[in-house]
Design a protein around this motif. Structure first.
Motif, mmCIF file in Angstrom:
data_model
loop_
_atom_site.group_PDB
_atom_site.id
_atom_site.type_symbol
_atom_site.label_atom_id
_atom_site.label_comp_id
_atom_site.label_asym_id
_atom_site.label_seq_id
_atom_site.Cartn_x
_atom_site.Cartn_y
_atom_site.Cartn_z
ATOM 1 N N GLN A 118 26.027 22.230 -7.790
ATOM 2 C CA GLN A 118 25.562 22.767 -6.920
ATOM 3 C C GLN A 118 26.550 23.990 -6.381
ATOM 4 O OE1 GLN A 118 22.840 20.970 -3.857
ATOM 5 N NE2 GLN A 118 23.310 19.161 -5.127
ATOM 6 N N GLN A 119 27.915 23.372 -6.777
ATOM 7 C CA GLN A 119 29.065 24.464 -6.242
ATOM 8 C C GLN A 119 28.935 25.529 -7.139
ATOM 9 O OE1 GLN A 119 32.078 21.278 -6.722
ATOM 10 N NE2 GLN A 119 31.787 20.813 -4.692
ATOM 11 N N ILE A 120 28.506 25.566 -8.171
ATOM 12 C CA ILE A 120 28.544 26.709 -9.209
ATOM 13 C C ILE A 120 27.208 27.553 -8.919
ATOM 14 C CG2 ILE A 120 28.511 27.326 -11.416
ATOM 15 C CD1 ILE A 120 29.767 25.083 -12.198
ATOM 16 N N HIS A 121 25.996 26.793 -8.792
ATOM 17 C CA HIS A 121 24.557 27.499 -8.849
ATOM 18 C C HIS A 121 24.193 27.647 -7.458
ATOM 19 C CE1 HIS A 121 25.167 26.388 -13.095
ATOM 20 N NE2 HIS A 121 24.362 27.327 -13.268
ATOM 21 N N GLY A 122 24.789 27.351 -6.383
ATOM 22 C CA GLY A 122 24.064 27.170 -4.946
ATOM 23 C C GLY A 122 23.307 25.955 -4.916
ATOM 24 N N PRO A 123 22.885 25.607 -3.416
ATOM 25 C CA PRO A 123 22.204 24.440 -3.124
ATOM 26 C C PRO A 123 20.808 24.461 -3.696
ATOM 27 C CG PRO A 123 22.616 25.873 -1.397
ATOM 28 C CD PRO A 123 23.516 26.549 -2.429
ATOM 29 N N LEU A 124 20.549 23.106 -4.111
ATOM 30 C CA LEU A 124 19.189 23.088 -4.957
ATOM 31 C C LEU A 124 17.957 22.942 -3.885
ATOM 32 C CD1 LEU A 124 19.782 19.889 -7.247
ATOM 33 C CD2 LEU A 124 19.188 21.924 -8.004
ATOM 34 N N ILE A 125 18.256 23.251 -2.470
ATOM 35 C CA ILE A 125 17.173 23.329 -1.780
ATOM 36 C C ILE A 125 16.445 24.383 -1.799
ATOM 37 C CG2 ILE A 125 18.252 24.155 0.296
ATOM 38 C CD1 ILE A 125 16.499 22.076 1.870
ATOM 39 N N LEU A 126 17.183 25.643 -2.165
ATOM 40 C CA LEU A 126 16.500 27.051 -2.523
ATOM 41 C C LEU A 126 15.954 26.790 -3.836
ATOM 42 C CD1 LEU A 126 19.537 28.997 -1.636
ATOM 43 C CD2 LEU A 126 17.606 28.345 -0.071
ATOM 44 N N LYS A 127 15.994 26.341 -4.848
ATOM 45 C CA LYS A 127 15.611 26.143 -6.145
ATOM 46 C C LYS A 127 14.419 24.992 -6.335
ATOM 47 C CE LYS A 127 19.285 27.551 -8.977
ATOM 48 N NZ LYS A 127 20.201 27.140 -10.200
ATOM 49 N N LEU A 128 14.366 24.169 -5.601
ATOM 50 C CA LEU A 128 13.610 22.969 -5.715
ATOM 51 C C LEU A 128 12.910 22.541 -4.230
ATOM 52 C CD1 LEU A 128 15.501 20.305 -7.788
ATOM 53 C CD2 LEU A 128 13.947 22.054 -8.440
ATOM 54 N N PRO A 129 12.228 23.613 -3.495
ATOM 55 C CA PRO A 129 11.779 23.397 -2.202
ATOM 56 C C PRO A 129 10.827 22.107 -1.897
ATOM 57 C CG PRO A 129 11.130 25.538 -3.021
ATOM 58 C CD PRO A 129 12.007 24.944 -3.989
ATOM 59 N N ILE A 130 9.784 22.201 -3.283
ATOM 60 C CA ILE A 130 8.943 21.177 -2.984
ATOM 61 C C ILE A 130 9.575 19.651 -3.200
ATOM 62 C CG2 ILE A 130 6.955 20.400 -3.992
ATOM 63 C CD1 ILE A 130 6.325 23.408 -4.977
ATOM 64 N N PHE A 178 0.901 -1.218 0.085
ATOM 65 C CA PHE A 178 0.042 -0.151 -0.043
ATOM 66 C C PHE A 178 0.846 1.248 -0.045
ATOM 67 C CE2 PHE A 178 -3.802 -2.233 1.642
ATOM 68 C CZ PHE A 178 -4.640 -1.868 0.894
ATOM 69 N N SER A 179 1.978 1.168 1.022
ATOM 70 C CA SER A 179 2.679 2.648 1.067
ATOM 71 C C SER A 179 3.659 2.563 -0.066
ATOM 72 C CB SER A 179 3.510 2.472 2.460
ATOM 73 O OG SER A 179 4.509 1.484 2.273
ATOM 74 N N ALA A 180 3.674 1.797 -1.191
ATOM 75 C CA ALA A 180 4.374 1.981 -2.372
ATOM 76 C C ALA A 180 4.040 3.338 -3.139
ATOM 77 C CB ALA A 180 4.275 1.096 -3.419
ATOM 78 N N ALA A 181 2.966 3.992 -2.465
ATOM 79 C CA ALA A 181 2.597 5.258 -3.223
ATOM 80 C C ALA A 181 3.551 6.201 -2.820
ATOM 81 C CB ALA A 181 1.257 5.864 -2.353
ATOM 82 N N ALA A 182 4.603 6.047 -1.596
ATOM 83 C CA ALA A 182 5.528 6.792 -1.265
ATOM 84 C C ALA A 182 6.673 6.865 -2.194
ATOM 85 C CB ALA A 182 6.243 6.464 0.134
ATOM 86 N N GLU A 183 6.448 6.011 -3.282
ATOM 87 C CA GLU A 183 7.849 5.888 -4.261
ATOM 88 C C GLU A 183 7.312 7.151 -5.535
ATOM 89 O OE1 GLU A 183 8.122 1.949 -3.474
ATOM 90 O OE2 GLU A 183 8.937 3.583 -2.052
ATOM 91 N N ILE A 184 6.038 7.261 -5.605
ATOM 92 C CA ILE A 184 5.770 8.171 -6.580
ATOM 93 C C ILE A 184 6.495 9.521 -6.477
ATOM 94 C CG2 ILE A 184 3.895 9.012 -8.063
ATOM 95 C CD1 ILE A 184 2.371 6.839 -6.721
ATOM 96 N N PRO A 185 6.455 10.349 -5.513
ATOM 97 C CA PRO A 185 7.028 11.545 -5.429
ATOM 98 C C PRO A 185 8.452 11.496 -5.618
ATOM 99 C CG PRO A 185 6.014 10.832 -3.216
ATOM 100 C CD PRO A 185 5.576 10.038 -4.261
ATOM 101 N N THR A 202 -1.306 12.766 -1.965
ATOM 102 C CA THR A 202 -1.257 14.153 -1.937
ATOM 103 C C THR A 202 0.027 14.933 -2.157
ATOM 104 O OG1 THR A 202 -3.183 14.090 -0.152
ATOM 105 C CG2 THR A 202 -2.440 16.280 -0.748
ATOM 106 N N ILE A 203 0.926 14.610 -1.215
ATOM 107 C CA ILE A 203 2.332 15.158 -1.730
ATOM 108 C C ILE A 203 2.820 14.857 -3.106
ATOM 109 C CG2 ILE A 203 4.917 14.827 -0.957
ATOM 110 C CD1 ILE A 203 3.602 14.327 2.040
ATOM 111 N N ALA A 204 2.578 13.440 -3.516
ATOM 112 C CA ALA A 204 2.856 13.062 -4.863
ATOM 113 C C ALA A 204 2.320 14.054 -5.987
ATOM 114 C CB ALA A 204 2.628 11.606 -5.226
ATOM 115 N N ILE A 205 0.940 14.264 -5.606
ATOM 116 C CA ILE A 205 0.265 15.054 -6.788
ATOM 117 C C ILE A 205 1.013 16.594 -6.648
ATOM 118 C CG2 ILE A 205 -1.927 16.212 -7.272
ATOM 119 C CD1 ILE A 205 -3.161 13.850 -6.168
ATOM 120 N N VAL A 206 1.312 17.198 -5.677
ATOM 121 C CA VAL A 206 2.093 18.281 -5.448
ATOM 122 C C VAL A 206 3.061 18.200 -6.197
ATOM 123 C CG1 VAL A 206 2.810 20.174 -4.059
ATOM 124 C CG2 VAL A 206 0.813 19.092 -3.212
#
Lengths: 214, 289, 66
Positions: free
Chosen positions: B159-171, B128-135, B273-277
């Motif tokens: 990331q060493q050139i453009h800065g960490p990805l967490i700022l670009k891809l927060p979701i 059932f919790s294989a849904a966690a793989e989709i995100p 829901t997280i997967a859809i987002v």
């Protein structure tokens, strides 16, 4: 770069098998589990009864042989799907896995399992339409089905990719469709049931790789 | 392979195991402090692993061999190969995700092969919790669209050139973080090991086999934390990543200490829901950027 | 010899073989042998260290109505 380096390419006519790091690991996993399924005896289940003692359920030999054969077919189809470099070929392997999955549980003589497998069968039959439809659309748009060729073409295939992904989701019975499939896992016979899960998970990863490549 | 490389690999394995188990112990300690208990010492997870490693086993009569014995071994094989492919070779992210998916097979296989009803329920819940793989796949695709490569060393150098990805891809970072939360013990998404089904898939793997699974779990926790730090913060050195690992463990244990275990369908619905987002985020990036 | 020990011996043999093959081969194959070596040796050594089971009915585990 997606697959981490190519080791070699084996062309069988116009169908090409590619050994990259990704596909080799997937291939090895699928083959290992196929051998393991061949060797493993199914587990026995202890079922609670309404009256009296609990019952130890054993799987009879004729049912076991049938299911083991289908599980091995499923494993070989998964291994093939890991290596192939042709979208239509991959779709064929995907449908073969779907058929084998129904075959694995269809020998179980329990009503709820058979019901679930029937519903999964309906889903997978319906899902072949977007799957092969997307392959046909890709062929019509680009003139080729080879993933190696499509990688260099740089055409916008967003709609086809979404259709292909939907077809894959239906065929492997994940996320929106898995209601029927999870019910199938309640059937006894662990190695064969495990093969259903393994094939669908490996095929999803492989589909993601294909969709990112083309 | 020569002896130097062999000793490097052994060192890496032991390091990952020790750090993973100490972090899991810290996780337990912080959770206890939140619930106003003194809690076990930080080395408790390590002690548990050693304790189980020296305990007797018998194979249950209902078990399906050799699958039953192969599953704990597979757990270590999966996470060792993830460790080598990720930390040593810095290979493709998609392969690591493929190996993470095999973790589901371990859970499912452990549950089913023992023939225990609790284990079976754990296995079915793991399906059932294989849904966690989709995100996760959506995260991979998003990272690929931004960095144009899935090789981890390429992502780190991007990331060493453009800065960490967490700022670009927060979701995407959030979705991956939810994955970390669901992998940690006592998490709200831990329906596979929920206490309502004894220990889920671990119920009938006891003694030595449980010890093996615990070793695998510790390495898994280390690898997943390292992966998050390498992909979203751009730090691939295992020693420099250590403070961030402690920080992330701290955040995860606060979350786990304050949230109850969700019911299976709630857990799955939240993950979908997280997967859809994340999928919508991916679609937005594909079409507009 | 009971089945656990038999599996342990098989695991030890696999572990030893992979240990030898690990040093002969190069590149990815040697890593493959390394990841086979570690868990098999862990199980194979562990099964000969653990105490003999004192359970009366072998393989019958509590919780299950026996």
């Amino acid at each position: 770069m997606i697959d981490g380096g190519i080791f070699g390419i084996v062309p069988f006519g116009d169908i090409i098998f590619k050994y990259s790091m990704f596909s080799t690991i997937g291939f090895v996993i699928a083959i290992t589990f196929t051998i393991l399924v061949y060797l493993t005896k199914p587990e026995k289940q202890l079922e609670a009864q309404k009256f009296g003692e609990d019952k130890l359920i054993d799987i009879p030999l004729h049912e076991l042989k049938n299911r083991r054969y289908m599980a091995i077919v499923c494993g070989i189809a998964t291994a093939g799907a890991m290596l192939t470099q042709d979208i239509f070929d991959f779709a064929l392997f995907l449908t073969l896995v779907g058929i084998a999955n129904i075959g694995i549980v269809s020998a179980v003589k329990r009503e709820h399992v058979l019901n679930a497998s029937f519903q999964y069968g309906l889903t997978s039959i319906i899902a072949t339409l977007p799957l092969f439809g997307a392959s046909a659309l890709i062929l019509a748009k680009t003139g080729t089905l080879s993933i190696l060729e499509l990688h260099h073409l740089n055409k916008n295939l967003l709609f086809e990719k979404i259709l292909y992904g939907l077809g894959m989701a239906g065929e492997t019975g994940v996320a929106p469709y898995y209601a029927a499939k999870a019910e199938m896992f309640r059937a006894p016979g662990s190695p064969y049931i495990l093969m259903i899960h393994l094939s669908s998970l490996l095929l999803i990863v492989r589909t993601v790789e294909i969709l990112l490549t083309i | 392979m020569d002896f130097n490389e062999f000793f490097y690999l052994i060192n890496l394995t032991v390091y990952a195991f020790l750090i993973g188990s100490l972090l899991l112990g810290l996780h337990r300690k912080i959770m206890a402090k939140i619930q106003l208990r003194p809690g076990p010492p930080i080395i408790q997870y390590l002690l548990h692993t050693l304790k189980f490693y020296f305990k007797e086993i018998t194979f249950p009569i209902t078990a399906g061999n050799p699958l039953y014995i192969f599953m704990p071994i597979l757990q270590i094989i999966v996470w060792l190969s993830a460790l080598i492919l990720a930390v040593k070779l810095e290979s493709s992210l998609l392969i690591i995700i493929g190996l993470y998916v095999l973790q589901k097979i371990v859970e499912h296989g452990c549950g089913l092969s023992s023939g225990s009803p609790y284990g079976k329920l754990g296995g079915v819940r793991s399906v059932f919790s294989a849904a966690a793989e989709i995100p996760l796949f959506a995260v991979v695709s998003t990272v690929y669209i931004v960095t144009n490569s899935l090789i981890i060393s390429d992502i780190v150098s991007y990331q060493q050139i453009h800065g960490p990805l967490i700022l670009k891809l927060p979701i995407s970072a959030f979705a991956f973080f939810i994955l970390l939360v669901s992998k940690a013990p006592n998490s709200p998404f831990g329906i596979v090991k929920g206490k309502d089904i004894v220990s889920g898939y671990l119920t009938e793997h006891f003694g030595l086999l449980a010890g093996l699974i615990y070793i695998g779990d510790a390495i898994a926790y280390f690898v997943l934390l390292w992966l998050f730090i390498a992909i979203f913060l751009g730090i691939s050195n295992i020693f420099l990543a250590l403070p961030f690992m402690i920080l992330i463990t701290f955040i995860i244990s606060i979350i786990n200490g304050l949230t109850p275990l969700l019911a299976p369908h709630h857990s799955v619905m939240l993950q979908i829901t997280i997967a859809i987002v994340v999928l919508l985020d991916l679609l937005h990036r594909v079409i507009f950027l | 010899m009971d089945i656990e020990k038999k599996v342990g011996i098989v695991c030890l043999i696999i572990g030893m073989l992979s240990f030898i093959l690990m040093f002969i081969t190069n590149g990815l194959i040697s890593y493959l042998f390394y990841i086979l070596f570690v868990p098999n040796i862990l199980y194979g050594v562990g099964i000969f260290i653990v105490p003999k089971t004192r359970r009366k009915k072998l393989g019958k585990i509590p919780f299950r109505g026996y």
